[in-house]
Design an enzyme around this catalytic site. Structure first.
Site, PDB file in Angstrom:
ATOM      1  CD  GLU A  76       2.022   5.467  -5.196  1.00 54.90           C
ATOM      2  OE1 GLU A  76       0.937   4.957  -5.558  1.00 54.90           O
ATOM      3  OE2 GLU A  76       2.576   6.351  -5.839  1.00 54.90           O
ATOM      4  CG  ASP A  77       6.666   1.538  -3.668  1.00 54.24           C
ATOM      5  OD1 ASP A  77       6.334   2.337  -4.559  1.00 54.24           O
ATOM      6  OD2 ASP A  77       7.315   1.862  -2.667  1.00 54.24           O
TER       7      ASP A  77
END
Ligand code: MN
Length: 702
Positions: A76-77
């Site tokens: 996700e990051d």
């Protein structure tokens, strides 16, 4: 923050076989991937996944779950990809990380309170490996522990609300009471800051004024039990602000009225000791009536077992709650499912199967697992497997039956949307409407201008709501079409009789037919409940006795024939000229002034048809239609009988027979036979050609 070697040591402490290399590589990868990213606290970002992994070591989870926790935010990051994770850490860790990533995406998609229950179910449903859910809960717990670093109040409140509504109940549902309670207390501080502060202050004052001291009372209880020869360990604690606040709300009480703000846990060896301890405690201090609960003989639905009692302490100022349980019950209560697994995996003590009736199915799966790894892999929550959870483009969540299609979804959103549905996109791709939806799909319905649900949808929809709506529409449509066709039939009959349909004529006719009005008469004609002759007789008594009507070119179709492309049940005619039978390519024509007629595609009559053509197909239901054949036969005794016998031997009925061109040598028989299909007809013709007297046998279309 946990250092790399500390984390590895922790895992090794409960699992000497843990893959040290895997953990080390995951640690280094995560630190590199998150790089210089910072948390709101100012800490490096990678401290977060490491702490989450640390929380999970308290649950003694396996090395792959710990690796997943370390990697859980990389997709996700950071720039890391799923393929990279799969390649570097293997498909198992990859699958777990993928699961957590999906859960995190859903979390950002919706913040609708109303949908909390649906979302909880959804999270359970797609956490097909319970370890994914455990990582997600640990992730949320750590985010709650650090929530005060977030500056924006509304963001803090939103996250706290979500934790209270979704994650704490989820933790409770799988028996993780430690997680649940900590999440609730942390969320409470942000959701009700004033109430939280007030209750804390009052707790301080209570301790000062009554001298009630958790440590002192624990020692007192433990000493009492020991003096009676019972080995027990006693721990005490003050109830925490959220728990007190909730009781005040539920019982409409003030803080002062609520005196059991301290609770003590007595841990003994076995079940008989639980009841002995209960007797000793209640013999020493007066019991508060109505506060005794035996969750050992009747466990809570989630498997919780304990004895609860409340007693008045010393100078009646303080009531305390006492919970009595065995060590096994205690671990189960604290760690829930995770504790259960620890027992199963480490074989320390018997698994309390009967304590978890709600996961009976799950345990069946576990029993069959060959190894601890397989056991965890198979750990699915079977609770919602007959449900599917999907999203609107705006992120609203809908729960549908397991086999649901976009049509079910459309009707679930709104019946108007279902009726106007003409197509669907799933996750941005146009798909057939009969596509089965899967968990997490985002569904977008394409709307047409008119409400025209396709009757064929009924064959694949899964929800009662969609099915009922489609049926309702089909019934309505069918009635409309029947009514229109009946009106044409009545007009045609009136024209044939050369009369004009005045009220003076119609009234008595309706009376004779016992029908309420003209519409009912038309409907009866369209549905073949009245023959043309019966109608003629009612309108003009004696009319039916007149000479035979000229042969129309259309025959009223047998109701048993099903044709796709027409609204089911709507009357139609089969062309009397080409006499199509199932298997012939056919076309429907809706004449501007008459009913629908079905022709074979090569019918001569089609040249003259001026109506609207549309595509039709034979239905799949078995049906018969009358075909006409011409058979040329030697003029000899018994020839006709042998024809009839041959046709009967092939399960066909003769419904009409005309002899033509009879001479000394031959005659030609035109025979109408009911057949199931073109193939059936071909078989009969072939058989007839084998009959000795037969010269030729062919289908005729005129
Ligand atoms: Mn995270």
């Amino acid at each position: 923050m946990l250092r790399q070697y500390e984390l590895v040591e922790r895992v090794k402490a409960y699992d000497p076989d843990a893959d040290e290399d895997l953990l080390n590589r995951a640690y280094v990868f995560s630190v590199k991937a998150h790089g210089s990213q910072l948390r709101a606290s100012g800490d490096p970002y990678f401290s977060h996944p490491i702490q989450v992994a640390g929380i999970l070591t308290d649950l003694k989870l396996d090395d792959q779950t710990i690796a997943c926790a370390i990697l859980h935010d990389t997709i996700e990051d950071t720039v890391a990809t799923q393929a990279e994770i799969d390649r570097l850490f293997g498909p198992e860790v990859g699958r777990l990380v993928d699961g957590v990533t999906k859960l995190s995406r859903i979390e950002t998609q919706t913040d609708n309170e109303r949908q909390a229950e649906n979302l909880r179910k959804f999270l359970l449903a797609i956490s097909n490996d319970i370890r994914v859910l455990l990582v997600k809960l640990a992730d949320r717990l750590h985010n709650m522990r650090t929530l005060h670093h977030i500056k924006k109040e509304d963001k803090r409140r939103r996250i706290a609300r979500e934790t209270m509504d979704i994650y704490a109940p989820l933790a409770e549902r799988i028996g993780m009471y430690g997680f649940m309670e900590e999440m609730q207390e942390l969320a409470f501080r942000h959701l009700e800051p004033e109430a939280s502060a007030t209750i804390s202050q009052r707790m301080d004052r209570l301790r000062e004024t009554t001298g009630a001291n958790v440590h002192r009372i624990s020692g007192q209880i433990e000493g009492l039990l020991r003096s009676k020869g019972l080995a027990a360990s006693v721990t005490g604690r003050e109830k925490r602000p959220y728990s007190i606040w909730r009781k005040m709300q539920a019982r409409q009480m003030s803080f002062e009225q609520l005196s059991d703000v301290m609770a003590f846990r007595v841990i003994v060896d076995d079940v008989p000791d639980c009841y002995r301890a209960l007797g000793i405690v209640n013999g020493r201090w007066p019991m508060v009536p109505g506060r005794f609960k035996d969750f050992i003989s009747t466990p809570k639905p989630n498997g919780y077992r304990s004895l609860h009692t409340s007693v008045l302490l010393g100078n009646e100022a303080a009531r305390i709650e006492v919970q009595i349980r065995t060590g096994l019950m205690h671990e189960e209560a604290e760690l829930g499912l995770a504790a259960h697994w620890a027992y199963k995996l480490g074989s320390e003590g018997a698994p309390a199967r009967e304590a978890y009736p709600w996961i009976e199915d799950l345990l069946d799966v576990l029993q069959d697992a060959a190894s601890p790894e397989e056991l965890l892999e198979n750990a699915r929550l079977a609770m919602f497997q007959d449900q599917v959870f999907v999203f609107t483009p705006k992120g609203e969540l809908y729960q549908l039956p397991g086999d649901a299609t976009p049509v079910d979804f459309a009707y679930a959103v709104h019946s108007d949307l279902g009726d106007a549905c003409v197509g669907a996109k799933v996750n941005g791709q146009v798909v057939p409407l009969r596509t089965r939806l899967v968990n997490g799909d985002q569904v977008e319905i394409m709307k047409g201008k008119v409400k025209a649900p396709d009757p064929a949808w009924e064959g694949f929809v899964a929800s009662a709501k969609a099915r009922a709506a489609i049926r309702r529409h089909v019934r309505h449509k069918r009635r409309e079409e029947l009514q229109a066709m009946g009106a044409k039939l009545l007009d045609a009959e009136v024209a044939r009789l050369r009369i004009s349909l005045s009220d003076e004529l119609l009234g008595p006719a309706l009376g004779r037919l016992k029908l309420p009005d003209r519409a009912a008469l038309e409907l009866a004609m369209a549905e073949n409940r009245l023959t043309d002759d019966e109608v003629a007789e009612a309108l003009v008594p004696g009319a039916a006795a007149r000479p035979a009507r000229p042969q129309g070119r259309h025959a009223r179709a047998d109701a048993a024939i099903s044709i796709e492309g027409l609204t089911p049940g709507v009357g139609f005619l089969l062309c009397d000229h080409c006499r199509p039978v199932p298997g012939d390519r056919i076309v429907g024509v809706r004449a501007p002034d008459g009913p629908i007629c079905v022709h074979a595609i090569d019918c001569d009559e089609l040249a003259d048809e001026s109506g609207e053509w549309f595509e039709v197909r034979w239905g799949t239901e078995a049906a018969v239609a009358a075909a006409r054949i011409a058979v040329v036969v030697h003029n000899q005794p018994g020839a006709l009988a042998s024809l009839a016998a041959s046709i009967a031997a092939h399960n066909a009925n003769i419904v009409g027979l005309t002899l033509k061109h009879r001479d000394r040598e031959f005659h030609t028989d035109l025979i109408d036979i009911e057949v199931e299909s073109v193939a059936h007809l071909a078989t009969i013709l072939a058989a007839l050609r084998q009959v000795k007297a037969v010269v030729s046998a062919d289908r005729v279309r005129q």
